[in-house]
Design a protein around this motif. Sequence first.
Motif, short mmCIF file in Angstrom:
data_model
loop_
_atom_site.label_atom_id
_atom_site.label_comp_id
_atom_site.label_asym_id
_atom_site.label_seq_id
_atom_site.Cartn_x
_atom_site.Cartn_y
_atom_site.Cartn_z
N LEU A 199 0.91 -1.38 -0.32
CA LEU A 199 0.03 -0.05 0.14
C LEU A 199 1.19 1.61 -0.21
N HIS A 200 2.15 1.17 0.49
CA HIS A 200 2.88 2.20 0.27
C HIS A 200 3.27 2.62 -1.28
N GLN A 201 3.32 1.54 -2.00
CA GLN A 201 4.08 2.14 -3.36
C GLN A 201 2.51 2.58 -3.95
N GLN A 202 1.28 2.86 -3.05
CA GLN A 202 0.02 3.02 -4.08
C GLN A 202 -0.47 4.29 -4.01
N ASN A 203 0.53 5.44 -4.93
CA ASN A 203 0.75 7.02 -4.42
C ASN A 203 -0.30 7.65 -5.14
N THR A 204 -1.29 6.44 -6.55
CA THR A 204 -2.30 7.33 -6.19
C THR A 204 -3.64 6.42 -5.81
N LEU A 205 -3.79 6.20 -5.14
CA LEU A 205 -5.21 5.43 -4.55
C LEU A 205 -5.85 6.62 -4.18
N GLU A 206 -7.15 6.35 -4.69
CA GLU A 206 -8.02 7.21 -3.84
C GLU A 206 -8.94 6.86 -2.98
N LYS A 207 -9.83 5.45 -3.34
CA LYS A 207 -10.89 4.75 -2.36
C LYS A 207 -10.27 3.07 -1.84
N VAL B 67 -1.77 -1.91 8.48
CA VAL B 67 -2.31 -1.81 6.90
C VAL B 67 -2.83 -0.01 7.15
N LEU B 68 -4.05 0.56 8.39
CA LEU B 68 -4.04 1.58 8.23
C LEU B 68 -2.90 2.39 8.18
N ASP B 69 -2.03 1.90 8.37
CA ASP B 69 -1.31 3.09 8.97
C ASP B 69 -0.57 3.19 7.56
N ALA B 70 -0.78 2.86 6.61
CA ALA B 70 -0.19 2.44 5.23
C ALA B 70 -0.33 2.97 4.36
N LEU B 71 -1.53 3.58 4.63
CA LEU B 71 -2.63 4.27 3.74
C LEU B 71 -1.73 5.79 3.20
N PRO B 72 -2.06 6.14 1.73
CA PRO B 72 -1.05 6.99 1.77
C PRO B 72 -2.66 8.20 2.16
N SER B 73 -1.75 9.60 2.11
CA SER B 73 -2.65 10.93 2.10
C SER B 73 -3.59 11.13 1.15
N THR B 74 -3.69 10.54 0.08
CA THR B 74 -4.30 10.86 -1.71
C THR B 74 -5.53 9.83 -1.24
N VAL B 75 -6.39 8.92 -0.12
CA VAL B 75 -7.18 8.45 -0.01
C VAL B 75 -8.03 9.33 1.01
N THR B 76 -9.50 9.77 -0.34
CA THR B 76 -10.65 10.80 -0.05
C THR B 76 -12.01 9.90 0.39
N HIS B 77 -11.42 8.40 0.17
CA HIS B 77 -13.35 7.29 -0.08
C HIS B 77 -12.20 6.22 1.14
N LEU B 78 -13.64 6.55 2.25
CA LEU B 78 -12.88 5.10 3.24
C LEU B 78 -13.80 4.17 3.49
N LYS B 79 -13.69 3.15 3.69
CA LYS B 79 -14.74 2.46 4.54
C LYS B 79 -13.98 1.14 4.98
N ILE B 80 -14.61 0.82 6.38
CA ILE B 80 -13.88 0.14 7.58
C ILE B 80 -15.12 -0.85 7.84
N GLN B 81 -15.17 -2.23 7.66
CA GLN B 81 -15.96 -2.72 8.03
C GLN B 81 -15.75 -4.55 8.47
N GLY B 82 -16.31 -4.49 9.93
CA GLY B 82 -16.07 -5.77 10.48
C GLY B 82 -15.10 -6.29 10.99
N ILE B 83 -14.14 -5.25 11.45
CA ILE B 83 -12.75 -5.76 12.01
C ILE B 83 -12.43 -4.79 13.20
N ASN B 84 -10.85 -5.93 13.64
CA ASN B 84 -11.45 -5.62 15.62
C ASN B 84 -10.01 -4.16 14.96
N VAL B 85 -11.11 -2.83 15.43
CA VAL B 85 -10.40 -1.61 15.55
C VAL B 85 -10.64 -0.71 16.55
#
Length: 633
Positions: free
Chosen positions: A435-443, A460-478
Amino acid sequence: MEVDGDNKGDNNTSSTASSAAAAANRPMSWGDFGRIAEHNATQTLTAIAEMQRTAAPNQDTSDIPLATTSAQINSIHRVLNIPHLMEQIVSNVVDLKSRAALDHVSRQFHHLSRKTPFAFPLYPETLRLTFRHWFSAALTVGIGTIEMTSRVDALTQNSRGDHPVGQQPPEIMTLIDRIVSRVGPQHIHRLQIGVISEEDSARGVLGHLLLCTAGLLQYIDERLPAVTAIDFANCVFDHGASQYLLSPACKFPHRLTHLSFNRCSFDQTTPNIVELAMRKLITRRLRTFSINMFSLTSQGEGFLVALETLYHRLDTLDVFIDEQAFSTEVTAADGWVFLKRCAERAKDLRLHFRKGDPRHSPKLFAVARDCFQFSKLSELDIGLPVQSQEELDNLEALVKGLYWMRLKSFDFGGFSYRLAGPKCKTILKALAANLHQQNTLEKFSISSIAREYEQLVGDVLDALPSTVTHLKIQGINVRDSKMTDVVERLPDLKTFIFNELPRVTPLFVYNLLKKLTPPKLNTVETDVVCRPEILHFITDYYRMPDLQHVILHTDHYPGELIDILARNYRSYMVDTVGLPKFRTAYMITCHWRRADAPPPDRRSILDTKHPHVKPQRGSKRGELREWPAYGND
């Protein structure tokens, strides 16, 4: 409970907007100026209309001088003599009753109202023919914020009987034509037939198979000349529609730039009807094409043959594949060949793998594992959990291949709890690293991860690039702390959906809407049960100027707070939801914030009680019982 939205609001909008800005020690924003201008324009229109109504009955009210005081004369003449300003004012009157009242003021206002388009806040150019009732097949016709439901049921696959050719009831065609005529056919550029929203589907609205008839297609040809995009969903083309589609009289496919098929079929009364229909619908003018719930050997082969015959490459090809797309004789190798042919016919490829009928043998992961070979792939949706060890091996290969991809959207469906083991840890570590390599990731979406992987999920959540504009989290332990860190690292977050998170407390929802508040936040959805007072926060348009869609859950009925929803949102709904241990919650759904909403009640926001911090188990969407309150303009 119906709400008359045009009569809600504060009469002192201009003064309160400026005073609120001064109290907040900040300069007035464009939103403040817009609210003041709209309020003043509404007051001016009211004065003009009142004075023209009180004119002499035998005089032409469009040309008589409007005089009470010199100040009113000057202000009215300034507005009336600026046609562009008058069109801007009238365009914001989007309610049919208000427009009808404006038509009867004078000939001048009638002409102005008829030629001015509606400035709808959402989907202003899309005509919708859809089902919105739980069991009834009554068709709802809508455009923008206007929705009208027919009093008779539409003709569907179940109700037509054995007749090969059918016609929709005249009452429905009249209703469609009434709305089209009032809004203006030249302003309608997109048509949705049979499309059911995710929210309505979650509420239990049945996906009736609307019968697409020759009369409906002929209406598109004759009355909707500006339509260049059509979405067909939950439709069955009868014999008459198929014959009209193949005839020279059918012209609308030649002007389409976007076409979508979702759960559509054709009456098999004509040999090779699917291939012939696809050849007619797909032209060189088509730029985007989407297909969902189809068979690889029927519609899948049909649209590919049509594209290959024309040597045409689409700008965007959106393909949704589930296990029902594979018949018994279609293998995973055949599915891979199908995807390769899709990649050759599109400049931008988007693939979505979804779980279908569990009785079918799983072939999706075997097809998806090598998707990293497609250089034009921009969206990859693996929205299904792994159920077997073979699927887990394929998922591992897919996640490791993310290193070679540059995606804009990625959906990770997780894996079954009974497959917990070292390989699951390897997959999550590879996902965090790539995910660190996905510098174009938006969703990005992640779901269905076992509790014992909390630390890896956090990585995994810490690895999200700052370009993400749409985020969905479901059914995990956080936990709340991790969710707070994620929101703070995503400055451009627009859509945030988090459901079925057992350790997330109402305190996080409180902080999200009160303190964190991403400046571009447009959509918030959660099933964390909070106190009803949290509804005060979604009225603060100074902190969240772009917020338009909200779904929250409360432990008590909102009661008097429903008035807040009516004053601030054009559409709202309160549903009763069943919780575990025989408890009840209320799901609050709000859409489309009003431009004339009153300033937020700062005292109510500051006095809101501190939320309880005990985690609340999420609600189940499938246990809706009733609709206690409903409002829609």
